[in-house]
Design an enzyme around this catalytic site. Structure first.
Site, PDB file in Angstrom:
ATOM      1  N   SER A 177      10.058  20.773  82.131  1.00  0.00           N
ATOM      2  CA  SER A 177      11.411  21.105  81.698  1.00  0.00           C
ATOM      3  C   SER A 177      12.048  22.237  82.486  1.00  0.00           C
ATOM      4  O   SER A 177      13.262  22.322  82.556  1.00  0.00           O
ATOM      5  CB  SER A 177      11.398  21.449  80.210  1.00  0.00           C
ATOM      6  OG  SER A 177      10.434  22.445  79.941  1.00  0.00           O
ATOM      7  N   HIS A 205      12.083  14.910  79.073  1.00  0.00           N
ATOM      8  CA  HIS A 205      13.085  14.918  80.156  1.00  0.00           C
ATOM      9  C   HIS A 205      13.029  13.669  81.016  1.00  0.00           C
ATOM     10  O   HIS A 205      13.682  13.597  82.045  1.00  0.00           O
ATOM     11  CB  HIS A 205      12.905  16.158  81.032  1.00  0.00           C
ATOM     12  CG  HIS A 205      13.209  17.401  80.291  1.00  0.00           C
ATOM     13  ND1 HIS A 205      14.494  17.875  80.124  1.00  0.00           N
ATOM     14  CD2 HIS A 205      12.414  18.251  79.608  1.00  0.00           C
ATOM     15  CE1 HIS A 205      14.469  18.959  79.392  1.00  0.00           C
ATOM     16  NE2 HIS A 205      13.220  19.219  79.066  1.00  0.00           N
ATOM     17  N   LYS A 236      18.328  14.365  74.579  1.00  0.00           N
ATOM     18  CA  LYS A 236      18.584  14.691  75.985  1.00  0.00           C
ATOM     19  C   LYS A 236      19.278  13.501  76.666  1.00  0.00           C
ATOM     20  O   LYS A 236      20.456  13.293  76.438  1.00  0.00           O
ATOM     21  CB  LYS A 236      17.285  15.143  76.636  1.00  0.00           C
ATOM     22  CG  LYS A 236      16.903  16.533  76.085  1.00  0.00           C
ATOM     23  CD  LYS A 236      15.520  17.025  76.380  1.00  0.00           C
ATOM     24  CE  LYS A 236      15.352  18.391  75.702  1.00  0.00           C
ATOM     25  NZ  LYS A 236      13.982  18.866  75.622  1.00  0.00           N
TER      26      LYS A 236
END
Ligand SMILES: *Cc1c(COP(=O)(O)O)cnc(C)c1O
Length: 385
Positions: A177, A205, A236
């Site tokens: 990250s 991610h 995300k």
């Protein structure tokens, strides 16, 4: 109490570690307003530009009409709502796994799952740069924790070889990250198989972003291992909120029965699930979003490198610019904001060394990213005393 709080805040301030919230107006878009001024947003995890997508908004609004706002209680108490079930079914097909369970956030997922898959007497092998929620999950599990150097499969192997624990768990981010690099998963999985360990992959991610169909790091690396436990987030790339774990039916059954983060927390609002369902449809339907993201990410990495910046080993849409100094980092963040770029500085304990963490999205245009690099370089090389 108040004086102890004041003292701690003063200490943080003196070490340039005190944090402040920046108010932005309007939705998460490539450009946002800060103090009324339009600035380029280069720190959002809204990688595919779905957070303000009209189809997600419509799905959420329709779900509000149909189901109301709140979910009432934990799913074990007031019931699984249709939106929860539908999202889990959709994720199961998307991830091609036996079973999926929703969690309220990635944080809930990591701190909820890890203590259920390993406990006292077990041993965890965790990458040194794993996310804070993994670290907390490990501590909660009461297993012994061995941290291996970042992405160092050799060291992982040395540590695991020596282990006499009956149960072993290897945990790694799929895309780190704060560094934007990808671990050597093929090797890690080989080591796990050789030494009888389970792999837990945090794909926060990566899911939605990597792989031909956006299924995440394993798809991207061409690895098919149903026994790897995969966690992904919906806040995300999917532009919504929440998280999930994908694994075996038995694992999911255990988490429903024993996972404290699942049992003792009010479940996700149905409208959030409806938005996530639509986001998965878009991720599957529009690979061009991923292509645009990769193009933007590689353009920005290349131009930063050409501009003389060190971006560590980033090969993704997350690009670190390490300064190593908290005071300097925050001064740079402020000076960049004055130049019309919002890029948040990240300091300890979030990272071992202070940095700017740049992220791009598929919705930035090349023109957006053709900002004055020389000017930025000057900011980095400025006077910070
Ligand atoms: C963001 C993040 C989480 C937490 O997910 P949330 O849904 O934001 O709580 C977990 N792991 C990693 C690697 C992350 O980057």
């Amino acid at each position: 109490m108040e004086s102890a709080i004041r003292k701690r805040l003063k200490e943080l301030k003196e070490r340039y570690l005190k944090r402040r919230l920046t108010l932005i107006s309007g939705p998460q878009e490539p450009w946002v307003r800060v103090n009324g001024r339009r600035v380029l947003l280069l720190c959002s995890n809204n990688y595919l530009g779905l957070a303000n997508h009209p189809e997600l908004k419509e799905a959420a609004m329709k779900a509000v009409e149909k189901y109301g706002v709140g979910s009432g209680a934990s799913r074990l108490v007031s019931g699984t709502m249709e939106a929860h079930k539908e999202l889990e079914e959709k994720l199961k097909r998307f991830k091609k796994k036996e079973a999926v369970l929703l969690f309220n956030s990635g944080w809930h997922a990591n701190t909820g799952i890890i203590p259920q898959i390993i406990g006292r007497g077990g041993e965890i092998f965790s990458d040194k740069l794993n996310h804070a929620s993994i670290i907390d999950g490990c501590v909660l599990s009461r297993a012994a924790i061995k941290r291996y150097s970042h992405c160092d499969a050799g060291q992982l192997k040395d540590l695991i070889k020596k282990s006499t624990a009956r149960r072993k768990l290897i945990i790694t981010d799929g895309v780190f990250s704060m560094d934007g690099d990808i671990p050597p998963l093929k090797e890690i999985i080989e080591i796990a198989e050789k030494y009888g360990a389970t792999v837990f992959l945090d794909d926060a991610h990566s899911v939605g972003v990597f792989g031909k169909r956006g299924r995440g790091t394993l798809e991207y690396l061409g690895i098919e291992r149903p026994l790897v436990i995969e966690m992904g987030t919906l806040g995300k790339a999917f532009g919504s909120y929440g998280a999930f774990v994908a694994g075996s039916k038995k694992l999911i059954e255990l988490l429903i029965n024993r996972g404290r983060r699942f049992i003792y927390s009010t479940s996700l609002p149905p409208a959030v699930c409806a938005a996530s369902i639509r986001a998965i449809t878009i991720v599957e339907r529009e690979p061009e979003r991923r292509e645009r993201l990769f193009k933007n990410a590689s353009y920005l990495r290349d131009s930063l490198k050409k501009g003389g910046f060190d971006i560590l080993k980033s090969s993704t849409h997350i690009i670190p610019l390490v300064t190593g100094d908290a005071k300097k980092t925050m001064a740079i963040t402020e000076r960049l904001l004055k130049k019309g770029i919002f890029c948040q500085g990240i300091r300890p304990p979030s990272v071992p060394s202070s940095r700017l963490r740049i992220t791009v999205t598929s919705e930035h245009t090349e023109k957006d990213l053709r900002f004055d690099l020389g000017g930025i370089k000057e900011v980095f090389e400025g006077n910070f005393s």
